[in-house]
Enzyme design. Structure first.
Site, PDB file in Angstrom:
ATOM      1  N   SER A 117      36.199  48.359  46.889  1.00  0.00           N
ATOM      2  CA  SER A 117      35.889  49.770  47.090  1.00  0.00           C
ATOM      3  C   SER A 117      35.770  50.510  45.768  1.00  0.00           C
ATOM      4  O   SER A 117      35.503  51.714  45.749  1.00  0.00           O
ATOM      5  CB  SER A 117      36.986  50.424  47.934  1.00  0.00           C
ATOM      6  OG  SER A 117      38.214  50.402  47.217  1.00  0.00           O
ATOM      7  N   HIS A 137      39.175  39.921  32.437  1.00  0.00           N
ATOM      8  CA  HIS A 137      39.472  41.325  32.717  1.00  0.00           C
ATOM      9  C   HIS A 137      40.400  41.893  31.638  1.00  0.00           C
ATOM     10  O   HIS A 137      40.219  43.005  31.145  1.00  0.00           O
ATOM     11  CB  HIS A 137      40.118  41.421  34.104  1.00  0.00           C
ATOM     12  CG  HIS A 137      40.087  42.804  34.682  1.00  0.00           C
ATOM     13  ND1 HIS A 137      40.728  43.168  35.830  1.00  0.00           N
ATOM     14  CD2 HIS A 137      39.496  43.929  34.238  1.00  0.00           C
ATOM     15  CE1 HIS A 137      40.541  44.443  36.078  1.00  0.00           C
ATOM     16  NE2 HIS A 137      39.791  44.933  35.129  1.00  0.00           N
ATOM     17  N   ASP A 161      48.489  47.600  39.112  1.00  0.00           N
ATOM     18  CA  ASP A 161      47.365  47.088  39.901  1.00  0.00           C
ATOM     19  C   ASP A 161      47.695  45.655  40.341  1.00  0.00           C
ATOM     20  O   ASP A 161      47.577  44.726  39.541  1.00  0.00           O
ATOM     21  CB  ASP A 161      46.090  47.134  39.060  1.00  0.00           C
ATOM     22  CG  ASP A 161      44.826  46.875  39.893  1.00  0.00           C
ATOM     23  OD1 ASP A 161      44.941  46.561  41.077  1.00  0.00           O
ATOM     24  OD2 ASP A 161      43.730  46.978  39.315  1.00  0.00           O
TER      25      ASP A 161
END
Lengths: 175, 175, 175
Positions: free
Chosen positions: B12, B50, B83
């Site tokens: 999302s 990442h 996260d």
């Protein structure tokens, strides 16, 4: 160019909302681009019934399961409703096409349109992680596609129980 | 203390939104707390990639699969992005820890922080009831945890297609 | 007549929100209509516990798995919370009743009430398409029912992490 993305779940009323939105902004007959492919008689009947209803309201209909960019390039000045992006993605996944390339081509075609474009898409990422690897991949691809189109769109709404929540931009008065 | 919860589905755009939010409020280098544990080479590679991207933007990174409260107590004055909460919950479920106690400890640690905390979490309860009993339990636990953190938070946003809907409080200007 | 629909996922806090809403608008003791049927001892215990908590706050409780319209016709002047529509739908599906007829009867009964009605319902259409044909049918029926009730309602909220997003109308001050 004006691009509107109507996101929502199954039976959230997103298609009906998108049809009303399209009719409210269209000058002349709008074009309905159906990305669904009929796999059986039941689906063929449902598609025909839905099409007959739209015909009565002055729509034109085109069935475009894969090459949306080519279809859009021919009709830059006509208001278009694309229903839906999630089936378009499914069709490309089943055909094992390069999704990144297909998405880039679609986004370019949307960016150069003169008339309004309204796109319907499913939000599918708000349940439990699917057991099935293919379903997980589809969920990721669908979410990424929605993000890409939303970034380009002027207006984005999330639909629940037939009602819109505006995520970006604004709806025409009366919605 | 300022606590922001960024809720959203799979793909999302919730993590990217949370990273932008963190950078917009951080004074000095923000800390990224990753709760993910690498189970295989593919995941190890994705995590490393990442991390390298964040390093280039001035982040510090800490991997904390379980004891978030202890990690937070050492860095009360540094802006932190966690996260995500859903993986932290999964890690405690797999370890058969007492979730009520772990949640209470985490909430206490959040409440005494001086610098902003941004938390990412998955909304997983908007699909059909899962067949699997473990998935149903996880869904219930994840929903309860989101409610508890949202009650404590100053700001709560729900993310769809990369765009935020504010449920509580307000986003900084520009979002 | 004032009808409020509280939509949300599993463990989204929708029932607690609906109870607070009901207490804020009720004049006199509100009625709680439970559509759940206890299938086993665990569920019977949970229902009894929940009922005892509400009794302490001045609620009356009625168990109505199927015929909501008849129950509502007897208490037109009492504020009612119906929790939840999704279980009511499930009960009718399991009994193989005519859903279109049942829905029409319910909507008529809602439309003639004098006192406020608050309804809780699950949003179940935001995950991946279920493998199971029965689950797909249920998802379609639940989405259609939510749309019908939302069209009639004065106020519709979508709940996530215990927090409401207003889709239609407005919440009383303080929410």
């Amino acid at each position: 160019m004006s691009v509107t993305l109507v996101l929502g779940g199954a039976r959230s009323g997103k298609s009906a909302l998108a049809e009303r939105l399209t009719l409210s902004v269209a000058q002349g007959a709008p074009l309905y681009i159906a990305t669904a492919q009929a796999w059986d008689d039941e689906m063929r009947e449902r598609i025909a019934l839905h099409r007959a209803q739209r015909d009565g309201q002055g729509w034109q209909t085109l069935e475009v399961p894969l090459d949306l960019a080519a279809a859009l390039s021919d009709i830059k000045d006509q208001t278009v409703l694309i229903d839906c992006l999630t089936l378009w993605l499914t069709n490309h996944l089943l055909a094992e096409h390069d999704l990144a390339a297909e998405t880039a081509t679609l986004l370019s075609a949307l960016a150069v349109r003169a008339a309004p474009t309204i796109l319907v898409s499913n939000e599918v990422g708000l349940g439990i992680v699917p057991d099935n690897a293919l379903a997980r991949r589809f969920r990721d691809d669908a979410g990424r596609l929605n993000q890409r189109v939303a970034a380009l769109a002027d207006t984005v709404v999330f639909t629940a129980a037939g009602l819109p929540m505006v995520l970006k931009g604004a709806l025409p008065p009366g919605f």
